[in-house]
Design a protein around this motif. Structure first.
Motif, PDB file in Angstrom:
ATOM      1  N   SER A 197      11.679  38.628  13.145  1.00  0.00           N
ATOM      2  CA  SER A 197      11.847  40.070  12.967  1.00  0.00           C
ATOM      3  C   SER A 197      10.664  40.849  13.528  1.00  0.00           C
ATOM      4  CB  SER A 197      12.022  40.394  11.486  1.00  0.00           C
ATOM      5  OG  SER A 197      10.885  39.976  10.752  1.00  0.00           O
ATOM      6  N   GLY A 198      10.902  42.158  13.732  1.00  0.00           N
ATOM      7  CA  GLY A 198       9.824  43.071  14.076  1.00  0.00           C
ATOM      8  C   GLY A 198       9.406  43.094  15.524  1.00  0.00           C
ATOM      9  N   THR A 199      10.218  42.538  16.425  1.00  0.00           N
ATOM     10  CA  THR A 199       9.862  42.521  17.843  1.00  0.00           C
ATOM     11  C   THR A 199      11.023  43.053  18.674  1.00  0.00           C
ATOM     12  OG1 THR A 199      10.734  40.299  18.238  1.00  0.00           O
ATOM     13  CG2 THR A 199       8.448  40.457  17.442  1.00  0.00           C
ATOM     14  N   ALA A 200      10.723  43.383  19.920  1.00  0.00           N
ATOM     15  CA  ALA A 200      11.780  43.818  20.836  1.00  0.00           C
ATOM     16  C   ALA A 200      12.786  42.698  21.041  1.00  0.00           C
ATOM     17  CB  ALA A 200      11.159  44.243  22.163  1.00  0.00           C
ATOM     18  N   PHE A 201      12.293  41.459  21.054  1.00  0.00           N
ATOM     19  CA  PHE A 201      13.182  40.307  21.217  1.00  0.00           C
ATOM     20  C   PHE A 201      14.176  40.232  20.068  1.00  0.00           C
ATOM     21  CE2 PHE A 201      14.096  35.802  20.300  1.00  0.00           C
ATOM     22  CZ  PHE A 201      14.681  35.423  21.498  1.00  0.00           C
ATOM     23  N   SER A 202      13.698  40.430  18.843  1.00  0.00           N
ATOM     24  CA  SER A 202      14.591  40.342  17.680  1.00  0.00           C
ATOM     25  C   SER A 202      15.605  41.474  17.695  1.00  0.00           C
ATOM     26  CB  SER A 202      13.781  40.370  16.384  1.00  0.00           C
ATOM     27  OG  SER A 202      13.132  41.614  16.201  1.00  0.00           O
ATOM     28  N   ARG A 203      15.189  42.659  18.088  1.00  0.00           N
ATOM     29  CA  ARG A 203      16.139  43.771  18.151  1.00  0.00           C
ATOM     30  C   ARG A 203      17.223  43.501  19.190  1.00  0.00           C
ATOM     31  NH1 ARG A 203      11.262  46.565  17.289  1.00  0.00           N
ATOM     32  NH2 ARG A 203      10.937  46.888  19.522  1.00  0.00           N
TER      33      ARG A 203
END
Length: 473
Positions: free
Chosen positions: A105-111
């Motif tokens: 969570s909390g990263t551009a990758f996760s989004r």
């Protein structure tokens, strides 16, 4: 209140089957297919009683058997002789379930990765939804369906991670062409692509996921199934794929994405005619008639009379009872339908309806596919003897029309596999282990009794237990 009451049931192949050249095996061949010798013994009529809860495959237009009507059936004898079959051993007998991979969570990758699990129809504005099926519910179903085979959750957590290859950095404005799937100490490169039909933003390559599953297979595993909420594709010609098994490698991957209930409307899924309501004769005749009209421009198709087919049975839904009066005797309770499949359909009709519990409906769809794919790990081929969970599917509509149970032939194969674990129950009629499986499945279905498929399945199991006990008495 559903608009269709399914008043007449269609319990054999549809009229379309003859048009495409599908010929169902005869009663004698069906009975022989349940025996290790490949020969039918005793009265064939006795087998007919055991078949009361096993309708024939519908073979509707664009179904798998309509596309490939000559696919050879797999009998118990041919399954037993299969050289590539993987037997159970005391050292290798556990089925492992790998929950949907975590996304940090909390990263551009996760989004980005989380966004790929949300179908476009729900994205803007967000229309609401329900949670995808949880791995523990799927595992519990498999524990009942494949009892007494041990079913465990894989201890190593799966997770998606960024894939970095070479010195070049990925362009943050472009979706990643590859992602990493970490299982234990191993990270496998997973190819991604845009979704061709634009149902989801992006898909993952199924073959890469299966490679990751093979790498993660524990030494004591008989089979492993990897779950995912992401949409999958197998090759460039696919729009999507819900699941696949490498049976010889004892691994399977299943996606929940296409079973999302909120995709039913845009994909024109007829919720009122999923199993067991798929055996509604009016529905079967309508699909066959529409297909015939499509192939005969300007012509009119004829409809076969219900009375001409002995495999159609009237669904006798009780009428509302009249109120008693002083001059009127108390009404007699409605007579219970004599046909077991009629009672199964009525059990499904007794639930709040197909729109009541979307999360339970989603679960029902996924567990059926997971059980199917693991059946391939046991070397069960696609079934053409009966309507069966091991039937092949050519589309979502056919997938949802098929039952959750194993037919008599596939039951016999599973019973034979149990012999390797020291369990009894080979051949038709099963044994104590089969009754235990049914009891466990009934308990599971009771937990989801507001869902039409589970309510109908519980009724089917009750009817089946009655038939088995009567046959053994």
């Amino acid at each position: 209140m559903p608009s269709c009451q399914h008043e007449t049931l269609h319990l054999d192949v549809s009229p379309h089957a003859a048009e495409v050249g599908f010929s169902r095996p005869s009663l004698a061949k069906r009975k022989a297919a349940t025996t290790a010798s490949g020969r039918a013994s005793g009265k064939t009529s006795d087998h007919l009683q055991l078949e009361s809860l096993f309708p024939g495959p519908l073979v509707l237009p664009d179904d798998c058997l309509a596309i490939d009507p000559k696919e050879p059936p797999q009998s118990l004898r041919s399954w037993t002789m299969e050289k590539l079959r993987n037997p159970f051993t005391q050292e290798r007998k556990t089925i492992y379930v790998v929950p949907t991979p975590d996304i940090p969570s909390g990263t551009a990758f996760s989004r980005t990765l989380n966004g790929w699990t949300l179908p476009f129809v729900l994205q803007a504005p967000l229309k609401g939804g329900c949670d995808a099926p949880k791995a523990k519910y799927i595992r519990n179903y498999l524990e009942a369906f494949y009892h007494p085979i041990p079913v465990r959750t894989l201890p190593n957590t799966a997770s998606f991670v960024p894939w970095t290859e070479g010195k070049s950095k990925p362009n943050p404005k472009e979706p990643p062409q590859y992602v990493g799937l970490q299982l234990g100490d191993n990270v496998t490169r997973i190819t991604t692509r845009p979704c061709p039909d634009e149902t989801y933003p992006r898909q993952l390559n199924l073959n890469d996921m299966l490679d990751a599953a093979i790498e993660a297979l524990p030494s004591d595993a008989y089979a492993l199934v990897l779950l995912t909420d992401h949409d999958l594709y197998e090759d460039d010609d696919d729009d999507f794929c819900c699941g696949r098994a490498y049976g010889n490698s004892r691994v399977a991957v299943v996606s929940s994405a296409r079973y999302h209930p909120l995709l039913d409307e845009p994909t024109e899924i007829d919720r009122e005619h999923t199993w067991p309501f798929s055996h509604c004769d009016a529905y079967v005749q309508r699909l066959c008639r529409d297909a015939e009209e499509d192939h005969e421009p300007g012509g009119s198709a004829s409809t076969t009379s219900s009375s001409s087919n002995p495999k159609r049975r009237k669904l006798t839904t009780p009428a509302p009872a009249p109120q008693p009066s002083a001059s009127q005797p108390s009404p007699q309770p409605p007579q219970e339908p004599q046909d077991p499949m009629t009672r199964v359909v009525q059990a499904g009709l007794g639930t709040p309806g197909p729109n009541h519990n979307p999360a339970g409906m989603w679960l029902a769809r996924v567990v059926r596919t997971v059980a199917h794919e693991l059946g391939h790990c046991l070397c069960l081929d696609h079934c053409s003897y009966y309507a069966c969970v091991m039937q092949g599917t050519a589309g979502m509509a056919e997938d949802l029309r098929q039952p959750p149970y194993l037919c008599l032939v596939c039951e016999a194969k599973l019973a034979r596999a149990m012999k390797d674990l020291g369990s009894d129950g080979e051949g038709e009629g099963g044994g104590e282990v089969l009754l235990e499986r049914y009891e466990k499945l009934m308990s599971y279905c009771t937990l989801w009794k507001s869902v039409g498929m589970f309510a109908a399945y519980k009724s089917w199991l009750e009817e089946r237990i009655t038939v088995l006990k009567k046959a053994s008495s």
